[in-house]
Scaffold this active site. Structure first.
Site, short mmCIF file in Angstrom:
data_model
loop_
_atom_site.label_atom_id
_atom_site.label_comp_id
_atom_site.label_asym_id
_atom_site.label_seq_id
_atom_site.Cartn_x
_atom_site.Cartn_y
_atom_site.Cartn_z
N LYS A 37 52.02 42.86 23.50
CA LYS A 37 50.92 43.01 23.69
C LYS A 37 50.29 44.67 23.80
CE LYS A 37 49.60 40.42 28.39
NZ LYS A 37 49.85 40.60 29.15
N GLU A 150 36.55 41.50 40.85
CA GLU A 150 36.52 41.26 39.31
C GLU A 150 35.50 39.66 39.27
OE1 GLU A 150 35.98 43.73 36.81
OE2 GLU A 150 34.58 42.02 36.01
N GLU A 154 34.91 34.47 31.89
CA GLU A 154 35.59 34.41 30.41
C GLU A 154 34.62 34.10 29.35
OE1 GLU A 154 39.49 32.97 29.91
OE2 GLU A 154 40.35 33.32 31.67
N GLY A 259 38.86 24.09 35.25
CA GLY A 259 39.95 24.17 35.60
C GLY A 259 39.99 26.19 35.43
N CYS A 262 41.54 31.10 37.55
CA CYS A 262 40.95 31.78 38.49
C CYS A 262 40.63 30.29 39.51
CB CYS A 262 39.55 32.16 38.41
SG CYS A 262 39.99 33.52 37.60
N LYS A 265 43.18 28.15 41.22
CA LYS A 265 44.49 28.58 42.09
C LYS A 265 43.81 29.28 42.59
CE LYS A 265 44.81 33.49 39.96
NZ LYS A 265 44.91 34.21 40.89
#
Ligand code: UDX
Length: 436
Positions: A37, A150, A154, A259, A262, A265
């Site tokens: 990454k 935050e 997306e 879904g 974030c 969960k």
């Protein structure tokens, strides 16, 4: 003198934050344990898909202000350290796994300079920040810790970071607030609301916001179930109630539900934490929100069986969309992919198309079939499922694809396709929550 920043954890949140902070003029070092990454980011390339962030990253790398490394000692010159690591659902329950957050803070602690401020951005169970701050007071008493949740979505990550609808900071003293005001000065300058909170409230703001959003979606999906039972149309219902400004029309799109990394969960972790705190009853409703959400997936499968047969082994189903939402390559807890996998497990031949998510989807479900070109996915299909509302699916001409498929049946799992257009072209068109 301008502050120097570090960003710990360069996943979705961290990479975005690092590039955006660099674009505000700060020198930023991003650190991550994953060498692949880091190598990609350091070469100016993104390890994931996010509109606009690729260009911003390449541009910021050229300025020389932004760098990425696996060497955690590189944070030693930074004044402010943003912790952006993941807090996934733990393997053995609903609670969040805090391993990465704890280890991030512990790893940078020995490198913190005098007066450094560690700022958590990860979504954590309430109480985590206070515990980490107490830890830090022992391991690095020269430093302080604050929280700055935050809210980025997306697909809109850059916009949400540089022009957020609010900034929330959880601080234990004025100095921490002043430092964060200095960091966000350009963002505050155009009128972004600034909310100072204590540490626990700042953590709660994030999970409360996501719980509210999840509740809105499950509310409209519950209405969709009732519309199906009563012969109504949930899209008309949503439009009509949305005109009331107290309700608002956003996040009332009925379909296969939420879904992503974030919402699912976060509501589960919130329930788990409330139970630990002795406030289990207060969040019992979130269990129902989760259940309604998962039920939407089952309802699509029921419609498929109703259209084809209880036994799906002879049928080919084309699935449009694998990601949890459009303009993303994220397939974490994706309702679309879950439905595709369940249909395949039930014996159907399932062919999945997605403009960006095929590779990540393949990693999760290597046994599903994938096609890079929409028309290839549709070939000889007995039924099409529209499960992620990518723009290109709305541009499909139903008349033009009629000859490709075996039977002209489509289920719109997102209530986004033009039903009249499809029906005019002779298709049998189903949508969740619409009976006619
Ligand atoms: C969410 C929050 O919006 C963001 O503030 C937080 O920081 C992270 O979690 P994100 O996961 O990017 O952001 O997705 P979001 O746009 O909220 O959508 C979540 C899911 O809900 C998607 O699967 C989407 O398809 C679904 N959704 C959204 C609906 O089913 N109906 C709607 O009306 C809106």
């Amino acid at each position: 003198m301008t502050l120097t920043l570090s960003v710990v954890g360069c996943g979705y949140l961290g990479a975005t934050h690092a590039a955006c902070m660099s674009s505000l003029g700060f020198t930023v070092v991003g650190v991550d344990t994953d060498p692949e990454k880091v190598a990609l980011l350091q070469s100016g390339k993104l390890p994931f898909y996010e509109p606009g962030l690729d260009t911003l990253l390449a541009q910021e790398m050229k300025t020389g202000r932004l760098s990425f490394t696996t060497d955690f000692s590189a944070v030693k010159n930074a004044d402010v350290h943003f912790v952006c690591v993941g807090t996934p659902q733990s393997k053995d329950g609903l609670a969040a796994d805090l391993t990465y957050v704890k280890s991030a803070v512990a790893t940078i602690a020995p490198h913190l300079k005098d007066g450094a401020l560690v700022v958590g951005k990860s979504t954590v169970p309430v109480g985590t920040a206070q515990a980490l701050r107490a830890e830090l007071a022992k391991s690095a008493p020269q430093a302080d810790l604050a929280w700055n949740p935050e809210f980025l979505r997306e697909g809109f990550a850059v916009e949400d970071t540089l022009t957020p609808n609010r900034l929330v900071v959880g601080v234990a003293n004025d100095r921490a607030e002043e430092i964060l005001k200095e960091v966000y000065e350009p963002v505050i300058a155009f009128g972004t609301p600034w909310i100072r909170a204590d540490l626990p409230t700042s953590e709660l703001v994030k999970v409360a916001a996501n719980s509210f959003l999840a509740t809105k979606i499950s509310f409209i999906n519950a209405m969709a179930e009732v519309c199906e039972a009563a012969g109504g149309d949930v899209t008309v219902l949503a439009k009509a109630i949305g005109y009331d400004p107290r309700i608002g029309n956003r996040f009332l799109q009925a379909g296969i539900g939420f879904g992503g990394g974030c919402l699912p969960k976060d509501i589960r972790a919130f329930m788990a934490r409330a139970e630990e705190l002795g406030a289990k009853q207060a969040l019992e409703f979130l269990r129902e929100i989760d259940a309604i959400n998962l039920r939407a997936r089952q309802r699509v499968i029921d419609v498929v069986r109703g259209e084809l047969s209880q036994d799906l082994t002879q049928y080919k189903i084309a699935v449009l969309g694998a990601t949890f939402k459009p303009d993303s390559d994220d397939v974490r807890d994706s309702p679309a992919l879950d439905i595709a996998a369940q249909l395949q497990a039930a014996g159907a031949t399932v062919v999945v198309h997605d403009p960006q998510g095929i590779e990540p989807a393949r990693k999760r479900f290597p046994n599903l079939q994938y096609q890079e070109v929409v028309t290839d996915a549709l070939k000889d299909a007995d039924l099409i499922l529209h499960l992620t509302e990518w723009k290109e699916y709305r541009q499909i001409d139903p008349a033009a694809i009629s000859s490709l498929v075996k039977s002209k049946i489509i289920i719109d799992g997102r209530n986004m396709l033009d039903r009249t257009l499809w029906r005019k072209a002779g298709w049998k068109f189903h949508a969740l929550g619409r009976t006619d």
